[in-house]
Each structure stands twice: as C-alpha cells, then as structure tokens.
Design a protein around this motif. Structure first.
Motif, mmCIF file in Angstrom:
data_model
loop_
_atom_site.group_PDB
_atom_site.id
_atom_site.type_symbol
_atom_site.label_atom_id
_atom_site.label_comp_id
_atom_site.label_asym_id
_atom_site.label_seq_id
_atom_site.Cartn_x
_atom_site.Cartn_y
_atom_site.Cartn_z
ATOM 1 N N MET A 1 36.552 31.146 33.212
ATOM 2 C CA MET A 1 35.126 30.784 33.287
ATOM 3 C C MET A 1 34.399 31.919 32.636
ATOM 4 O O MET A 1 33.120 31.845 32.215
ATOM 5 C CB MET A 1 34.863 30.606 34.659
ATOM 6 N N GLY A 2 34.722 33.084 32.766
ATOM 7 C CA GLY A 2 34.132 34.106 32.240
ATOM 8 C C GLY A 2 34.157 34.278 30.714
ATOM 9 O O GLY A 2 33.209 34.438 30.232
ATOM 10 N N LEU A 3 35.199 33.709 30.180
ATOM 11 C CA LEU A 3 35.016 33.407 28.519
ATOM 12 C C LEU A 3 34.086 32.471 28.154
ATOM 13 O O LEU A 3 33.365 32.742 27.198
ATOM 14 C CB LEU A 3 36.550 33.155 28.044
ATOM 15 N N ALA A 4 34.224 31.196 28.996
ATOM 16 C CA ALA A 4 33.310 30.099 28.715
ATOM 17 C C ALA A 4 31.795 30.533 29.063
ATOM 18 O O ALA A 4 30.883 30.406 28.116
ATOM 19 C CB ALA A 4 33.568 29.021 29.778
ATOM 20 N N MET A 5 31.616 31.517 29.964
ATOM 21 C CA MET A 5 30.162 31.807 30.309
ATOM 22 C C MET A 5 29.459 32.763 29.006
ATOM 23 O O MET A 5 28.405 32.709 28.758
ATOM 24 C CB MET A 5 29.957 32.439 31.684
ATOM 25 N N PHE A 6 30.685 33.547 28.687
ATOM 26 C CA PHE A 6 30.335 34.697 27.794
ATOM 27 C C PHE A 6 29.768 33.843 26.250
ATOM 28 O O PHE A 6 28.626 34.203 25.750
ATOM 29 C CB PHE A 6 31.519 35.522 27.457
ATOM 30 N N ILE A 7 30.595 32.771 25.803
ATOM 31 C CA ILE A 7 30.218 32.256 24.869
ATOM 32 C C ILE A 7 29.016 31.396 25.013
ATOM 33 O O ILE A 7 28.056 31.119 24.087
ATOM 34 C CB ILE A 7 31.359 30.996 24.418
ATOM 35 N N LEU A 8 28.726 30.356 26.203
ATOM 36 C CA LEU A 8 27.542 29.805 26.431
ATOM 37 C C LEU A 8 26.285 30.828 26.575
ATOM 38 O O LEU A 8 25.184 30.244 26.219
ATOM 39 C CB LEU A 8 27.809 28.959 27.768
ATOM 40 N N ALA A 9 26.756 31.665 27.033
ATOM 41 C CA ALA A 9 25.120 32.837 27.201
ATOM 42 C C ALA A 9 24.831 33.093 25.846
ATOM 43 O O ALA A 9 23.641 33.392 25.431
ATOM 44 C CB ALA A 9 25.606 34.100 28.155
ATOM 45 N N ILE A 10 25.889 33.482 24.889
ATOM 46 C CA ILE A 10 25.203 33.699 23.551
ATOM 47 C C ILE A 10 24.592 32.775 22.723
ATOM 48 O O ILE A 10 23.707 32.777 22.341
ATOM 49 C CB ILE A 10 26.798 34.183 22.787
ATOM 50 N N LEU A 11 25.293 31.286 22.962
ATOM 51 C CA LEU A 11 24.730 30.321 22.257
ATOM 52 C C LEU A 11 23.205 30.038 23.112
ATOM 53 O O LEU A 11 22.422 29.495 22.398
ATOM 54 C CB LEU A 11 25.548 29.119 22.495
#
Length: 411
Positions: free
Chosen positions: A288-298
C-alpha cells in the motif's frame, strides 16, 4: 436484659419477668478479679518464595517468558525456555542483536522436538524467514518441548562452539528471545534482544535495532497524512472564507510539504527494510505504501497540468469537467488509503516491537474528528456557496481576484 435506674424512676408497669431494685436492695459485689488474658498466638507470615531455578541460572525475559541455563563442563550448555501459554518458543544467538543472520532454536508442540534454524530474511512468511539447518548440524541433545500446567517448556543441550554457527562464550553473549501465541511456528507475538553473561547470569535487555527509526517513520507519516493532507483538503472546501487565490496557495504549499514528507517516509522505509535484510513490499502495508507513493506523485502532477478554467461567463470544457471529477476522486481515495495505511503501520509496529499502548485509540479519535470536520465543512460551505454569490462587480481588484480564483478553482 438488665437496666440500672436511680431512685427517681418508678416502675409503674414493669414488663413480665422484670425486677426493679432500689439502691437499698443492692449489695455492692466484690470487684471481679480479672484473669490475665492469654497472649494471642503469633502467627508467622509465610514469606513468598519464588520457585527454585531448575538449572544453575534463571533469567526473567518478560512477565510471561523466562530462561534457565547451566554451562556444562564438556563444552555444552543446557537451556530451558518457559512461556506462560500454549505457543512456540525460540532462543536465538546473534552477533549484533538482529534476527537476520542469527542461529535459533525453536520448539513447538506441533513439530515435536526443538530444532535449529537460521534466520535468513525478515519476513512475515515463516518459510521465507527461517531455514531449517541440515541434518548434520542438528546436534541438539536431550531436546524436548511440552505444554503442561499452562506453560510451554522447551529444554535442550547445545554445543557452545560449532562450525559455521555463532559461538557461545562464557562472557557476554547477545541473544534473542521470542514466542508465539499458538503452537504453529509463525510470526512472533513478542520478541526481545538481550545481553547475558553466562558466567554470572547477569542479563540486560538491549534496544531492538531500528526501533527509533521506525517510530520516526510513523510520526512523519502521521504529520503528512494525518495533519497536512486533511488541512490542504479543508482549505479547498473552505475557499469561500479566503480572499482571492489565498486558499489555492495554502492548498498547493501544504500538499507540496506533505509530498516531501511522503518521499522521506518512503525512503526511510526502503532503507531500513534493506538494512534489516527483509523482503521488500512483501506485506499489505508495504505494498500500500508503494501504491500511495506512486499515486501521490501522479496526483501532484495532475494538479500541475490541469486544464485552464474557462473565463468568466464561459462554460467549462469537457476536459476541465473530467479533470475536476478525477482530481477530487483521486484526492479522496488517497486520503482514505492514508488513514488505513497509518492504522496498518501502528499494528505492524505493535507486532514488531510488542505493543503501543493506547496510541491506536488516540489515533482513531483524531481521524474521526478530522473526517467529521471535512464532512461538516463540505456540506456547510457547499450550502454557503450556493446562497452567497453577490460580488461587487465595480471593484477592479475584486474582479481581478475573482478572475484568478476562477482560473484555479477546484484545483
């Protein structure tokens, strides 16, 4: 039932079996000789005596876990680990207090006899985390494990100096203790690292490596996603309270700060996981941390590349409408994931370092307050916006501010 009265009292209606005597009728009786009361027997209080140590030395590792040992004269050591419950137990031998790279003896009534393992990586998957040593290295003798009278007791005798294994010396040794809540070997309920001098029995608990770093990881994450991001969202909801583009500047700068902290949180997590020798992105919290990191950048890039708002009096383009819907949905989804992610992190920290007290209750009380403020603010200011649209059209500065606000509205 005797009542002593003076002469002023007349017994007019004596009760049955009642005798009234005047002072003349009473002869003073000799004072009774009081016999000395026998001294009460002194009952000696029984002093609490702890159960005798089953071996030469006993060390209490926690309220529910203890270790007893005897150093034998033939280069071996006999150890007995006792856990107040029905679960697996483990005693590890380490060079630096870390699990990865340590040699461990684990006993479980499911397996039958204690065996030696190597801790290969830090993982919630038991088959990945521990590796059973080959048969030629299974040199334990008198190895037993049993559950009796509410306790799990593992006992074994181990050679202190063996090839390709961590040596056990008569001086200070860094050791690990752990146990689970069930007989099946799995992720530990509690673990600790301690230093023990086998010659004297003196033991001292050692700080678990990276505990403070993981705490900093969680605090920074809470500041970013428990404080800053909700504040940025609230600034957009309450835009009618601000003059001109002030709300947007707050929204932009607060989100930028939260994004910077998110990068720091992600970097700390990856770096410490590598140092622990653990598998990356293995559990749900890490994924989830990885997914949030990518989505936050987007999400940040999406806000920067938004379609321009139409001029005053013009209708929004289809791309602008689609962007507004997508940006809002993305922000809500990220915020909800952030709330779940922080709770998941608290649970993981509690499992890793044995408890967090009432922190989780306080956390959800705060999140409930934040969520309530967002919902109430959204409903109230939506209503307020629909009922107050009278703006002074003759003020050039107001027109300019309104023009700029329209250009960045809903960003």
């Amino acid at each position: 039932n005797i009542q002593m009265l003076d002469t002023s009292v007349v017994c007019e209606h004596p009760a049955p079996q009642t005798v009234c005597l005047s002072a003349d009728d009473v002869e003073e009786a000799p004072a009774p000789v009081s016999e000395p009361e026998p001294e009460p027997e002194q009952v000696e209080e029984e002093e609490f005596e702890p159960e005798p140590c089953s071996l030469d030395f006993c060390v209490s590792l926690s309220s529910a876990y203890s270790l007893a040992y005897t150093v034998n004269g033939d280069g071996t050591i006999t150890m007995e680990a006792t856990y107040d419950g029905n679960g697996w137990v483990g005693i590890g031998f380490s060079e630096d207090g870390m699990m990865v790279g340590s040699d461990t003896v684990i006993g479980s009534t499911d397996v039958g006899i204690p065996q030696k393992y190597r801790m290969t990586v830090l993982s919630v998957d038991t088959d990945t985390a521990i590796q059973l040593m080959p048969p030629e290295e299974q040199t334990l003798t008198d190895a037993t494990v049993e559950y009796k009278d509410g306790q799990t007791v593992m006992k074994f005798t181990k050679i202190m100096k063996e090839p390709n294994q961590i040596e056990i010396g008569m001086g200070n040794n860094v050791m690990l203790g752990a146990h689970g809540s069930f007989p099946t070997i799995g992720y530990h309920t509690k673990k600790l690292s301690f230093s023990i001098d086998l010659s004297s029995g003196a033991a001292e608990e050692k700080a678990i490596p990276f505990m403070s770093v993981w705490l900093a990881h969680g605090i920074i994450a809470f500041i970013a996603w428990g404080v800053l991001v909700p504040t940025a969202v609230q600034s957009a909801i309450m835009r009618s309270l601000f003059k001109g583009p002030l709300w947007f500047k707050l929204h932009q700068y607060i989100n930028a700060t939260a994004m910077a902290l998110t990068v720091a949180v992600f970097a700390i997590g990856v770096a410490v996981t590598s140092k622990e020798g653990a598998v990356h992105f293995e559990n749900s919290h890490e994924r989830m941390g990885l997914a949030m990191f990518i989505l936050a950048i987007l999400q940040v890039l999406d806000g920067a590349k938004r379609p321009h708002a139409p001029a005053s009096g013009e209708e929004k383009t289809l791309s602008r409408k689609a962007w507004e819907i997508g940006h809002r949905l993305g922000g809500v989804a990220l915020l909800a994931c952030g709330f779940w992610q922080m709770d998941s992190g608290i649970n993981l920290y509690a499992t890793k370092f044995s408890g967090v007290g009432s922190i989780q209750v306080i956390y959800w009380a705060w999140i409930g307050f934040v969520a309530a403020m967002l919902v109430i603010g959204g409903v109230y200011f939506k209503f307020l916006k629909s009922t107050s649209k009278n703006v002074d059209q003759n003020d050039d500065s107001s027109k300019h501010g309104e023009q700029e606000q329209e250009d960045i509205e809903d960003a």
